[in-house]
Design an enzyme around this catalytic site. Sequence first.
Site, mmCIF file in Angstrom:
data_model
loop_
_atom_site.group_PDB
_atom_site.id
_atom_site.type_symbol
_atom_site.label_atom_id
_atom_site.label_comp_id
_atom_site.label_asym_id
_atom_site.label_seq_id
_atom_site.Cartn_x
_atom_site.Cartn_y
_atom_site.Cartn_z
ATOM 1 N N CYS A 161 -8.211 104.826 147.505
ATOM 2 C CA CYS A 161 -9.178 105.754 146.924
ATOM 3 C C CYS A 161 -10.231 106.176 147.942
ATOM 4 O O CYS A 161 -10.773 105.338 148.672
ATOM 5 C CB CYS A 161 -9.860 105.110 145.707
ATOM 6 S SG CYS A 161 -11.064 106.183 144.890
ATOM 7 N N CYS B 207 -14.603 99.225 142.039
ATOM 8 C CA CYS B 207 -13.645 98.358 142.744
ATOM 9 C C CYS B 207 -14.363 97.657 143.902
ATOM 10 O O CYS B 207 -15.199 98.255 144.580
ATOM 11 C CB CYS B 207 -12.476 99.153 143.317
ATOM 12 S SG CYS B 207 -11.434 99.968 142.088
ATOM 13 N N CYS C 78 -9.453 108.482 140.785
ATOM 14 C CA CYS C 78 -9.598 107.093 140.350
ATOM 15 C C CYS C 78 -8.218 106.485 140.202
ATOM 16 O O CYS C 78 -7.361 107.029 139.489
ATOM 17 C CB CYS C 78 -10.363 106.993 139.034
ATOM 18 S SG CYS C 78 -10.661 105.285 138.519
ATOM 19 N N GLN D 13 -9.263 94.714 125.048
ATOM 20 C CA GLN D 13 -8.808 94.229 126.345
ATOM 21 C C GLN D 13 -8.569 95.439 127.242
ATOM 22 O O GLN D 13 -8.083 96.480 126.787
ATOM 23 C CB GLN D 13 -7.544 93.384 126.198
ATOM 24 C CG GLN D 13 -7.748 92.103 125.411
ATOM 25 C CD GLN D 13 -8.700 91.123 126.091
ATOM 26 O OE1 GLN D 13 -8.914 91.178 127.297
ATOM 27 N NE2 GLN D 13 -9.280 90.228 125.295
ATOM 28 N N PHE E 271 -14.661 84.122 117.477
ATOM 29 C CA PHE E 271 -14.990 85.332 118.239
ATOM 30 C C PHE E 271 -13.779 86.261 118.183
ATOM 31 O O PHE E 271 -13.266 86.728 119.204
ATOM 32 C CB PHE E 271 -15.362 85.003 119.682
ATOM 33 C CG PHE E 271 -16.483 84.008 119.826
ATOM 34 C CD1 PHE E 271 -17.806 84.410 119.770
ATOM 35 C CD2 PHE E 271 -16.215 82.661 120.015
ATOM 36 C CE1 PHE E 271 -18.841 83.493 119.905
ATOM 37 C CE2 PHE E 271 -17.238 81.736 120.159
ATOM 38 C CZ PHE E 271 -18.555 82.144 120.094
ATOM 39 N N CYS F 207 -13.596 85.456 130.007
ATOM 40 C CA CYS F 207 -13.781 86.486 131.029
ATOM 41 C C CYS F 207 -14.781 86.031 132.083
ATOM 42 O O CYS F 207 -15.256 86.844 132.875
ATOM 43 C CB CYS F 207 -14.234 87.799 130.391
ATOM 44 S SG CYS F 207 -15.783 87.676 129.466
#
Length: 389
Positions: free
Chosen positions: A47, A56, A127, A230, A257, A347
């Site tokens: 990119c 990124c 992108c 997700q 959750f 996460c």
Amino acid sequence: MTTIVRVAARGDGVADDGRHIAFAAPGDTIAADGTVQPGPHHNVPPCRHFPACGGCQLQHLDDESWSDFIVERVASALAAQGLSAPIRMPQLSPPRTRRRATLHFDPAGRLGFAQEKSHQLVDVQECHVLAPELFALVKPLKRLLPSFKPKRRLDVHLALADQGVDLLVTGIAPEGLAHADAISAFAQEHRLARFAFDDGMGPETRWEPDAVTITLGNVPVPLPPAAFLQATREGEAALVAAVREAVGDAGIVADLFAGLGTFALALPGRVYAAEGARDAIAALKAAAGRAQRLVFTEHRDLFRRPLTTAELDRFGAIVLDPPRAGAREQAAQLAASIAPAIAYVSCNPSSFARDAKTLCEGGWRLDWVQPVGQFRWSTHVELAARFSR
């Protein structure tokens, strides 16, 4: 000559002499003048916006070294708590598969991600992370949004729903017939599933020809604006597979959750689902009812009111998928429970490792960890793990 041996948590290459070198990959060498000589794992960033764009951090790594980085992040977090476990090969999502993202639009007409460690925006022209359906809206949005004359930065939430792209713009409330016509024309031209705005008083839908849903566990679930999903379908599938393996054939499972039901709707048997976000748990309840799934839902703040040990002991397995802060309060109750298995989805390796220590001190064993790299070329790491008695 100095050689890069690993990648640190923030993405810098770490040399064998301890120096941190930006944008260096394992196997690169550092010349006496400080220049980086690319090695076998140094990827040519695809990119034009790398490394300025904050979307990124690791486009200079090939998939092998990115996988090694993910494994080391998990192992280091566990080691910091005095723990270890078998860590499986990470499941990596391919480029251009990101199905949800938040871009930013400023009064100067720039639309994109914030620059790394800055509030300045990168006006994206390409992108390699976003799904094509999302990126296709970038140029049209740059033509539409100035017509609303925003006086401050707007957030543009994009998600790929069953019916198409779900679009929410926060920070402004369009007014008048001209704006209404422009919104309808834009939505029709680009076949949006929904177009909503939020000026701080809650989302107001301006276009939604059909009720917007996201299919989870083969069940269409109503999708609230900007709801959590997700990041990629591939990442979701990897996490669901790991959770199903961890849970096994348990006849009754607690999904804590639970969100919209990513795991609750993918599990066999009866499921109790608890979630603190009212719109998410209402969507799950409606979807499970229509599909006649054996899912009992409860709107419950698990930080203030975690399930007690006595409540947890009723289940054959527990699924836990907390936000980045982890589940300190719930882990303390789980540590003393006698449920046979826990599937913990995280996460944040650091908060996961902290909670894992609590569980292990309570007599649980960490059987394995399955890392998932669904934020392509990012330092963000997700995982699923199994604990057993």
